[in-house]
Scaffold this motif. Sequence first.
Motif, PDB file in Angstrom:
ATOM      1  N   ASP A   1       9.652 -40.475  -5.400  1.00 11.19           N
ATOM      2  CA  ASP A   1       9.892 -39.240  -4.648  1.00 11.19           C
ATOM      3  C   ASP A   1      11.144 -38.527  -5.162  1.00 11.19           C
ATOM      4  O   ASP A   1      12.049 -39.176  -5.685  1.00 11.19           O
ATOM      5  CB  ASP A   1      10.068 -39.611  -3.170  1.00 11.19           C
ATOM      6  CG  ASP A   1       9.847 -38.446  -2.237  1.00 11.19           C
ATOM      7  OD1 ASP A   1       9.531 -37.331  -2.702  1.00 11.19           O
ATOM      8  OD2 ASP A   1       9.982 -38.647  -1.007  1.00 11.19           O
ATOM      9  N   ASP A   2      11.183 -37.215  -4.982  1.00  9.16           N
ATOM     10  CA  ASP A   2      12.346 -36.387  -5.348  1.00  9.16           C
ATOM     11  C   ASP A   2      12.741 -36.609  -6.807  1.00  9.16           C
ATOM     12  O   ASP A   2      13.933 -36.646  -7.135  1.00  9.16           O
ATOM     13  CB  ASP A   2      13.564 -36.723  -4.443  1.00  9.16           C
ATOM     14  CG  ASP A   2      13.294 -36.442  -2.971  1.00  9.16           C
ATOM     15  OD1 ASP A   2      12.240 -35.865  -2.659  1.00  9.16           O
ATOM     16  OD2 ASP A   2      14.139 -36.810  -2.135  1.00  9.16           O
TER      17      ASP A   2
ATOM     18  N   GLU B   1       6.276 -30.779  -5.757  1.00  8.09           N
ATOM     19  CA  GLU B   1       6.669 -30.618  -4.351  1.00  8.09           C
ATOM     20  C   GLU B   1       7.267 -29.251  -4.099  1.00  8.09           C
ATOM     21  O   GLU B   1       7.935 -28.694  -4.974  1.00  8.09           O
ATOM     22  CB  GLU B   1       7.781 -31.615  -4.010  1.00  8.09           C
ATOM     23  CG  GLU B   1       7.333 -32.999  -3.716  1.00  8.09           C
ATOM     24  CD  GLU B   1       8.443 -33.751  -2.975  1.00  8.09           C
ATOM     25  OE1 GLU B   1       8.302 -33.943  -1.772  1.00  8.09           O
ATOM     26  OE2 GLU B   1       9.444 -34.123  -3.618  1.00  8.09           O
TER      27      GLU B   1
END
Length: 276
Positions: free
Chosen positions: A179-180, A233
């Motif tokens: 993630d990120d 995202e």
Amino acid sequence: ASRYQGNHWLQLDNTMVQHIREDKWLESELRDAIAGQQCFVVYQPQYDIHSGHIVGAEVLLRWRHPSYGMVPPDRFIPIAEVSGQIMEIDLWVLEQACRCLDKLTTRGIADFRLAVNASGTELSNPAYPEAVQSMLQRYKIPPHRFGIEITETAIVELDEVARVMVRTLKEIGVEIELDDFGTGYTSLSHLTNLQLDVLKIDRSYIMQLESNPKLVDSILQLADAFSLRVIAEGVETIEQLKLLQQKRCHMAQGYLLSKPVTEEELIALLFADCLA
Ligand code: C2E
Ligand code: CA
Ligand code: CA
Ligand code: CA
């Protein structure tokens, strides 16, 4: 001017003191939040950029406090990490997600996947992988229908114990998502050692996509080299989506396509998607 400066500092001090007080208060309120039915989850759809279909969703936690109102996750998750409540909370989120997949299967949608967030702190808890496994078994959910999102910063900070636990999760059969991505400093060895499945490009890179496309280009090349699927995202504009499509990014998630929605709204979106 000096008096003004003095006031300014005094104010800052008070804000800090208030903030710490509020942390303490939120921590104790959080203890009853789940039992008191103040928490619920929402689902943010993830789209296959090429087929245009919804292929999955990220599960996000919400807390509506009776007097405070909505408490943003960025506010209470760090508190729960420090207080040791995070694992219980994330397992509750996982259970809601299992129920959702169960409901979808009953209604004929069986190829849909969900991703839940895990904090770095619970990865240091040896009980976590087993708890995940027994939850999936309880609801008879095939593990490959779940992704566990771990932030890049958490992965970098993982010690050997936690790395073993990530590998245990892989053995259970759930997918591991970074993630990120782009906000931490993952060494290339993490990408192979941890046998990741998905890279989620952080929103900050998507925001710069038009002015600075080389950043996303290089992430996509890297992902390709390691055979990782990529989710962009925070996609907010049609220009971003078109560029991502040209660059052959696999999936997209963001306000342009859908904000996080309730389970009922998700089911409606999925049925409408069957006709498209
Ligand atoms: P995250 O995992 O990076 O989640 C994505 C966040 O970006 C979500 O905020 C989502 O609503 C927001 N977002 C999605 N699309 C867009 C967009 O197009 N533009 C903008 N500006 N924002 C977008 P949210 O729900 O407030 O969550 C914030 C963070 O809280 C999450 O960041 C995650 O780190 C944490 N979090 C949320 N739910 C959970 C949970 O159940 N467990 C744990 N451990 N952490 C959670
Ligand atoms: Ca996430
Ligand atoms: Ca993220
Ligand atoms: Ca984040």
